[in-house]
Design an enzyme around this catalytic site. Structure first.
Site, PDB file in Angstrom:
ATOM      1  N   ARG A  75      38.520  41.889  25.612  1.00 52.99           N
ATOM      2  CA  ARG A  75      38.362  43.340  25.589  1.00 52.99           C
ATOM      3  C   ARG A  75      39.747  43.969  25.447  1.00 52.99           C
ATOM      4  O   ARG A  75      40.510  44.051  26.393  1.00 52.99           O
ATOM      5  CB  ARG A  75      37.697  43.786  26.899  1.00 52.99           C
ATOM      6  CG  ARG A  75      37.209  45.223  26.892  1.00 52.99           C
ATOM      7  CD  ARG A  75      36.809  45.647  28.297  1.00 52.99           C
ATOM      8  NE  ARG A  75      37.987  45.881  29.126  1.00 52.99           N
ATOM      9  CZ  ARG A  75      38.061  45.636  30.434  1.00 52.99           C
ATOM     10  NH1 ARG A  75      37.055  45.084  31.060  1.00 52.99           N
ATOM     11  NH2 ARG A  75      39.161  45.911  31.106  1.00 52.99           N
TER      12      ARG A  75
ATOM     13  N   HIS B 272      37.772  49.036  30.250  1.00 54.19           N
ATOM     14  CA  HIS B 272      36.346  48.807  30.493  1.00 54.19           C
ATOM     15  C   HIS B 272      35.539  50.011  30.012  1.00 54.19           C
ATOM     16  O   HIS B 272      34.544  49.871  29.305  1.00 54.19           O
ATOM     17  CB  HIS B 272      36.122  48.579  31.991  1.00 54.19           C
ATOM     18  CG  HIS B 272      34.687  48.445  32.363  1.00 54.19           C
ATOM     19  ND1 HIS B 272      33.933  47.346  32.019  1.00 54.19           N
ATOM     20  CD2 HIS B 272      33.855  49.269  33.047  1.00 54.19           C
ATOM     21  CE1 HIS B 272      32.699  47.502  32.469  1.00 54.19           C
ATOM     22  NE2 HIS B 272      32.627  48.664  33.097  1.00 54.19           N
TER      23      HIS B 272
ATOM     24  N   TYR C 129      45.738  45.967  35.981  1.00 53.50           N
ATOM     25  CA  TYR C 129      45.326  44.609  36.323  1.00 53.50           C
ATOM     26  C   TYR C 129      45.603  43.562  35.247  1.00 53.50           C
ATOM     27  O   TYR C 129      45.304  42.396  35.441  1.00 53.50           O
ATOM     28  CB  TYR C 129      43.833  44.582  36.695  1.00 53.50           C
ATOM     29  CG  TYR C 129      42.902  45.204  35.677  1.00 53.50           C
ATOM     30  CD1 TYR C 129      42.464  44.482  34.569  1.00 53.50           C
ATOM     31  CD2 TYR C 129      42.440  46.509  35.834  1.00 53.50           C
ATOM     32  CE1 TYR C 129      41.607  45.026  33.648  1.00 53.50           C
ATOM     33  CE2 TYR C 129      41.564  47.078  34.908  1.00 53.50           C
ATOM     34  CZ  TYR C 129      41.147  46.332  33.816  1.00 53.50           C
ATOM     35  OH  TYR C 129      40.292  46.889  32.907  1.00 53.50           O
TER      36      TYR C 129
END
Length: 373
Positions: free
Chosen positions: A266, A270, A279
């Site tokens: 990805r 998100h 992160y």
């Protein structure tokens, strides 16, 4: 030896192997197990796959920009997962049924969903963007993993009706830890349902890495449910097409379900409400950019002698048209009438819903009274 013969002789790829037909540089690799499944895919077909990936990447970028401009409430980007979605969607037959999560915009596009239908839910203008029976694709499921149960139920019904159609359930790596997905795997295996479970392992369940929830490749989970599991390079559109064709074919022949783990990444957040810099590192992102699914196929086409000037011009023109349609479509989406929120909650009216409708109508009437003073 036919693909079915290879399956019968146990030559299928083990779950811990990664099926790849085009590597990161665009070089073609022979694969005796899966080459037969894409023997009909010539250069013209690959040019079409390339164009479709370019178009959906542009649509995704436009939708992300529209959210930043306040035209959408939220958007879940698909950048980086174009090959996983386009390759698998191109393996579907017209009468197959898709049950997706909220990130499968490319699949919806290929199933004929218009841009305004694609965006209306994310704009907050509709509870569902399209008619599932017309598109043979259920509306996106926000509840993580719930669509896997729907896919199994549909497949069981198709089997009982002696239909040749199959269903496919799309979900992410995080969904494999949900009870719904595991229950779906149990039912599918027990009843030999003609369903394919397509897991897009994009590396992150929101902000948690996939390694936190599974110490083994996700495809190995299929072993415990008595179905074949296979891992494929999710950035290789040709390999994804081959593997999905194989899985759907065995489902249609009555051989039951299969689990595909498409290993991809990805590239964006998100959703547009997420900040992935919290992160993950820039080094990870740079490494995966080198495996980009669009540039990989572009390199293969160039090496195959395709007229790349024409290929690029055609892809850009198609992307420009789709982007223009997207932006024109969003301005044409009407705001819903406030009371329409009650229209499709239940199939039949009931007193509980009518009481809510009455209370809400009286609440709205208060504003009309204020304006009249």
């Amino acid at each position: 030896m036919t693909p079915s013969d290879r399956e019968a002789t146990g030559l299928l790829t083990r779950p811990d192997d990664l099926v790849r037909l085009l590597d990161a540089t665009g070089r073609r690799h022979a694969n005796p197990e899966f080459d037969p499944w894409v023997a009909d895919v010539d250069v013209d077909a690959l040019v079409e796959l390339h164009r479709e990936m370019v178009v959906v990447r542009r649509l995704d970028a436009e939708a992300t920009a529209l959210q930043r401009q306040g035209e959408l409430a939220l958007w879940p980007p698909l950048a980086g997962q174009e090959a996983a979605q386009i390759g698998s969607a191109r393996a579907l037959h017209e009468d197959d049924f898709v049950f997706s999560s909220y990130r499968e915009h490319a699949i919806a596009w290929l199933r004929g969903v218009r841009p305004d239908e694609l965006l209306s839910v994310w704009r907050g203008a509709a509870a569902s963007g399209w008619n599932p029976y017309e598109k043979r694709m259920a509306i996106p499921n926000i509840i993580i993993g719930a669509q896997s149960l729907h896919a199994v139920g549909w497949a069981m019904g198709a089997k009982w009706e002696a239909s040749s159609a199959a269903s496919i359930a799309y979900f992410g790596d995080g969904a494999t830890s949900e009870g719904d997905v595991n229950e779906a795997l149990v039912f599918a295996s027990s009843f030999d349902a003609p369903v394919v479970f397509f897991c897009q392992n994009n590396g992150w369940a929101i902000s948690e890495p996939v390694g936190l929830q599974s110490k083994q490749p996700l495809a190995r989970r299929a072993d415990g449910f008595g179905m074949p599991g296979i891992r494929v390079d999710g950035n290789d559109v040709l390999a994804v097409l081959a593997v999905t064709r194989w899985a759907l074919d065995r489902a249609r022949r009555g051989e039951g379900p299969a689990f595909i783990e498409a290993v991809t990444y990805r590239m964006g957040p998100h959703t547009t409400a997420d900040d992935p810099k919290r992160y993950r590192t820039d080094d990870d992102l740079a490494e995966w950019r080198e495996r980009d699914p669009v540039t990989r196929l572009h390199a293969f086409l160039a090496a195959s002698g395709a007229d790349m000037e024409a290929v690029d011009a055609d892809a850009k023109a198609a992307a420009d048209r789709a982007a223009a349609e997207l932006r024109a479509g969003i301005t044409a989406i009407p705001d819903p009438e406030p009371m329409s929120v009650f229209d499709h909650v239940y199939a039949e009216p009931n007193s509980h819903l009518e009481r809510q409708r009455d209370r809400y109508a009286r609440y709205l009437a208060m504003f009309d009274e204020e304006g009249a003073r």
